[in-house]
Design a protein around this motif. Structure first.
Motif, mmCIF file in Angstrom:
data_model
loop_
_atom_site.group_PDB
_atom_site.id
_atom_site.type_symbol
_atom_site.label_atom_id
_atom_site.label_comp_id
_atom_site.label_asym_id
_atom_site.label_seq_id
_atom_site.Cartn_x
_atom_site.Cartn_y
_atom_site.Cartn_z
ATOM 1 N N ASP A 1 0.865 -1.211 -0.096
ATOM 2 C CA ASP A 1 -0.043 -0.014 -0.119
ATOM 3 C C ASP A 1 0.800 1.135 -0.243
ATOM 4 O OD1 ASP A 1 -2.427 -1.446 -0.099
ATOM 5 O OD2 ASP A 1 -2.269 -1.638 2.400
ATOM 6 N N CYS A 2 0.621 2.325 -0.821
ATOM 7 C CA CYS A 2 1.098 3.478 -0.950
ATOM 8 C C CYS A 2 0.311 4.599 -1.409
ATOM 9 C CB CYS A 2 2.551 3.336 -1.674
ATOM 10 S SG CYS A 2 3.720 4.542 -1.864
ATOM 11 N N GLU A 3 0.456 5.496 -0.894
ATOM 12 C CA GLU A 3 -0.385 6.754 -1.307
ATOM 13 C C GLU A 3 0.506 7.503 -2.556
ATOM 14 O OE1 GLU A 3 -1.839 11.381 -0.020
ATOM 15 O OE2 GLU A 3 -0.850 10.103 1.387
ATOM 16 N N ILE A 4 -0.079 7.678 -3.452
ATOM 17 C CA ILE A 4 0.356 8.172 -4.920
ATOM 18 C C ILE A 4 0.147 9.673 -4.972
ATOM 19 C CG2 ILE A 4 0.765 8.035 -7.286
ATOM 20 C CD1 ILE A 4 1.453 5.351 -5.982
ATOM 21 N N ILE A 5 1.251 10.460 -4.964
ATOM 22 C CA ILE A 5 0.788 11.969 -5.336
ATOM 23 C C ILE A 5 1.710 12.217 -6.387
ATOM 24 C CG2 ILE A 5 1.432 14.189 -4.308
ATOM 25 C CD1 ILE A 5 0.192 12.533 -2.247
ATOM 26 N N ASP A 6 0.632 12.507 -7.542
ATOM 27 C CA ASP A 6 0.810 13.047 -8.875
ATOM 28 C C ASP A 6 1.640 14.199 -8.974
ATOM 29 O OD1 ASP A 6 -0.350 10.346 -9.866
ATOM 30 O OD2 ASP A 6 -2.177 11.402 -10.538
ATOM 31 N N VAL A 7 2.673 14.273 -9.451
ATOM 32 C CA VAL A 7 3.548 15.410 -9.731
ATOM 33 C C VAL A 7 4.000 15.615 -11.268
ATOM 34 C CG1 VAL A 7 4.277 15.778 -7.320
ATOM 35 C CG2 VAL A 7 5.457 14.433 -8.914
#
Length: 201
Positions: free
Chosen positions: A25-31
């Protein structure tokens, strides 16, 4: 964990792919390139080298560079060979990917894909990258003609690492992938791994 990830980038994609293959599990921060989110992440000091991907651990530590992230995430998993020499071979392919492969295969795709870089896509530059890219892909083709995986008897980080940009070399970079049947069979094997997700997955 949080992954600061550029959605269109093969370097970011290979980290997302490994996370999926491992079931982590990992939160994905789109940059995305040239986005406000990228500027914000830089301003907040989330990108130590000024680019994605960066993995932010639960304790706040920041780990940049895609292949370093892969190595940390896969420690103790089947994607890191137990045999010392095979593990060193894996690292050799990962170093080669960043030192040779990525700077040609990914660069040609970027010149064609990102509007803000198209002014650099002169016919001479594209032709040079095409010739060099085909030569690099031939190195992989020669290796994979004799084996299913780049090192050892199973998929390793070497395969995940090089899959990142190779799988879109034809569609994004304009490379003639019909010349590389062994690579195409290998791409199918990686895509068949349990948990596989595509670039847009």
């Amino acid at each position: 964990m949080r992954l600061y990830s550029m959605p269109s980038s093969g370097n970011s994609y290979k980290v997302r792919l490994l996370l999926s293959l491992l079931g982590r599990d990992c939160e994905i921060i789109d940059v995305e390139d040239s986005s406000d989110a990228l500027a914000k992440a830089k301003a907040e000091g989330r990108l130590p080298f000024g680019k994605a991907p960066v993995l932010e651990l639960d304790d706040g530590r920041l780990l940049p560079e895609s292949n370093a992230i892969l190595t940390w995430l896969a420690e103790g998993s089947a994607f890191v060979p137990a045999d010392g020499f095979t593990r060193a071979e894996m690292l050799g392919w990962m170093f080669w990917e960043q030192n040779q492969h990525e700077g040609v295969i990914a660069v040609r795709a970027a010149l064609l894909f990102y509007p803000q870089r198209r002014h650099l896509a002169t016919p001479e530059r594209l032709a040079e990258l095409l010739e060099r890219g085909h030569a690099l892909l031939q190195i992989m083709e020669d290796r994979l003609t004799k084996r299913d995986w780049l090192v050892g008897d199973a998929a390793s980080l070497a395969d995940i690492c090089l899959y990142g940009y190779t799988h879109s070399a034809g569609t994004r970079g304009g490379f003639d992938m019909t010349r590389f049947p062994a690579i195409n069979a290998w791409l199918d094997r990686v895509a068949a791994l349990p948990g596989h997700k595509g670039l847009d997955g």
